[in-house]
Design a protein around this motif. Sequence first.
Motif, PDB file in Angstrom:
ATOM      1  N   LEU A  16       0.824  -1.202   0.000  1.00  0.00           N
ATOM      2  CA  LEU A  16       0.000   0.000   0.000  1.00  0.00           C
ATOM      3  C   LEU A  16       0.862   1.257   0.000  1.00  0.00           C
ATOM      4  O   LEU A  16       0.565   2.212  -0.697  1.00  0.00           O
ATOM      5  CB  LEU A  16      -0.939   0.003   1.203  1.00  0.00           C
ATOM      6  CG  LEU A  16      -2.069  -1.020   1.141  1.00  0.00           C
ATOM      7  CD1 LEU A  16      -2.825  -1.033   2.461  1.00  0.00           C
ATOM      8  CD2 LEU A  16      -3.013  -0.719  -0.008  1.00  0.00           C
ATOM      9  N   SER A  17       1.938   1.245   0.769  1.00  0.00           N
ATOM     10  CA  SER A  17       2.786   2.440   0.794  1.00  0.00           C
ATOM     11  C   SER A  17       3.483   2.626  -0.546  1.00  0.00           C
ATOM     12  O   SER A  17       3.721   3.742  -0.972  1.00  0.00           O
ATOM     13  CB  SER A  17       3.789   2.371   1.943  1.00  0.00           C
ATOM     14  OG  SER A  17       4.714   1.334   1.743  1.00  0.00           O
ATOM     15  N   TRP A  19       2.143   1.855  -3.495  1.00  0.00           N
ATOM     16  CA  TRP A  19       1.122   2.467  -4.354  1.00  0.00           C
ATOM     17  C   TRP A  19       0.970   3.942  -4.014  1.00  0.00           C
ATOM     18  O   TRP A  19       0.851   4.787  -4.888  1.00  0.00           O
ATOM     19  CB  TRP A  19      -0.218   1.774  -4.191  1.00  0.00           C
ATOM     20  CG  TRP A  19      -0.256   0.384  -4.736  1.00  0.00           C
ATOM     21  CD1 TRP A  19       0.553  -0.171  -5.687  1.00  0.00           C
ATOM     22  CD2 TRP A  19      -1.159  -0.634  -4.350  1.00  0.00           C
ATOM     23  NE1 TRP A  19       0.218  -1.473  -5.905  1.00  0.00           N
ATOM     24  CE2 TRP A  19      -0.844  -1.781  -5.102  1.00  0.00           C
ATOM     25  CE3 TRP A  19      -2.202  -0.702  -3.450  1.00  0.00           C
ATOM     26  CZ2 TRP A  19      -1.542  -2.977  -4.968  1.00  0.00           C
ATOM     27  CZ3 TRP A  19      -2.897  -1.889  -3.326  1.00  0.00           C
ATOM     28  CH2 TRP A  19      -2.569  -3.007  -4.085  1.00  0.00           C
ATOM     29  N   ALA A  20       0.951   4.263  -2.717  1.00  0.00           N
ATOM     30  CA  ALA A  20       0.809   5.659  -2.300  1.00  0.00           C
ATOM     31  C   ALA A  20       2.011   6.473  -2.772  1.00  0.00           C
ATOM     32  O   ALA A  20       1.863   7.598  -3.228  1.00  0.00           O
ATOM     33  CB  ALA A  20       0.656   5.738  -0.788  1.00  0.00           C
ATOM     34  N   VAL A  30      -3.596  10.641  -2.885  1.00  0.00           N
ATOM     35  CA  VAL A  30      -3.943   9.231  -2.737  1.00  0.00           C
ATOM     36  C   VAL A  30      -4.650   9.028  -1.411  1.00  0.00           C
ATOM     37  O   VAL A  30      -4.154   9.442  -0.368  1.00  0.00           O
ATOM     38  CB  VAL A  30      -2.677   8.346  -2.792  1.00  0.00           C
ATOM     39  CG1 VAL A  30      -3.029   6.897  -2.532  1.00  0.00           C
ATOM     40  CG2 VAL A  30      -1.982   8.498  -4.127  1.00  0.00           C
ATOM     41  N   THR A  31      -5.805   8.409  -1.458  1.00  0.00           N
ATOM     42  CA  THR A  31      -6.528   8.059  -0.253  1.00  0.00           C
ATOM     43  C   THR A  31      -6.762   6.558  -0.275  1.00  0.00           C
ATOM     44  O   THR A  31      -7.278   6.021  -1.252  1.00  0.00           O
ATOM     45  CB  THR A  31      -7.893   8.774  -0.181  1.00  0.00           C
ATOM     46  OG1 THR A  31      -7.661  10.181  -0.225  1.00  0.00           O
ATOM     47  CG2 THR A  31      -8.628   8.415   1.087  1.00  0.00           C
ATOM     48  N   THR A  32      -6.347   5.906   0.775  1.00  0.00           N
ATOM     49  CA  THR A  32      -6.558   4.470   0.899  1.00  0.00           C
ATOM     50  C   THR A  32      -7.485   4.248   2.080  1.00  0.00           C
ATOM     51  O   THR A  32      -7.235   4.764   3.169  1.00  0.00           O
ATOM     52  CB  THR A  32      -5.224   3.732   1.140  1.00  0.00           C
ATOM     53  OG1 THR A  32      -4.351   4.020   0.052  1.00  0.00           O
ATOM     54  CG2 THR A  32      -5.437   2.247   1.242  1.00  0.00           C
ATOM     55  N   ARG A  33      -8.530   3.490   1.852  1.00  0.00           N
ATOM     56  CA  ARG A  33      -9.467   3.174   2.925  1.00  0.00           C
ATOM     57  C   ARG A  33      -9.458   1.679   3.165  1.00  0.00           C
ATOM     58  O   ARG A  33      -9.429   0.900   2.227  1.00  0.00           O
ATOM     59  CB  ARG A  33     -10.878   3.615   2.554  1.00  0.00           C
ATOM     60  CG  ARG A  33     -11.018   5.102   2.514  1.00  0.00           C
ATOM     61  CD  ARG A  33     -12.473   5.497   2.508  1.00  0.00           C
ATOM     62  NE  ARG A  33     -12.550   6.925   2.607  1.00  0.00           N
ATOM     63  CZ  ARG A  33     -13.237   7.676   1.779  1.00  0.00           C
ATOM     64  NH1 ARG A  33     -13.918   7.134   0.805  1.00  0.00           N
ATOM     65  NH2 ARG A  33     -13.251   8.981   1.930  1.00  0.00           N
ATOM     66  N   THR A  83     -10.858  -2.485  -4.690  1.00  0.00           N
ATOM     67  CA  THR A  83      -9.836  -2.963  -5.617  1.00  0.00           C
ATOM     68  C   THR A  83      -9.204  -4.274  -5.177  1.00  0.00           C
ATOM     69  O   THR A  83      -8.695  -5.020  -5.992  1.00  0.00           O
ATOM     70  CB  THR A  83      -8.713  -1.920  -5.795  1.00  0.00           C
ATOM     71  OG1 THR A  83      -8.173  -1.612  -4.513  1.00  0.00           O
ATOM     72  CG2 THR A  83      -9.257  -0.661  -6.457  1.00  0.00           C
TER      73      THR A  83
END
Length: 126
Positions: A16-17, A19-20, A30-33, A83
């Motif tokens: 995730l980091s 991708w961010a 970028v917002t990840t939930r 996703t």
Amino acid sequence: LKRMISTSLPWILKTLSLWASIGCARGESVTTRFFLVRSAERIDFAEKDWSSSAHNPYDPYLSRLGSAQAAQLGHHLNPRRITRVYSSPFLRALQTAQGAAESLDQIFSIAPEPGLCEFLYGGGVP
């Protein structure tokens, strides 16, 4: 449980980091939930004597109500863009994820993640 999760989560968080970081390098916001969801109702909660005759009493499937709850979860999540889904390898968790996925108008993969489950004394991890 803490040890099992710690072996899996660093990989997920690194991904995730990454991708961010890619998004930030392009100047994008970028917002990840994360949505943490417990499995829907299990058959052994609905039918108390189920485990006495079950082939695999340590890995119960969803009850009829549980299947309906999984579909309802999909309807609840539908406006969101999903996703990726990580699931415990237990049948009830995979059925919850699959039931929710069938109610969504989206395509995503469901990845069984052994670190996202409880340890069964004597039964092990499925």
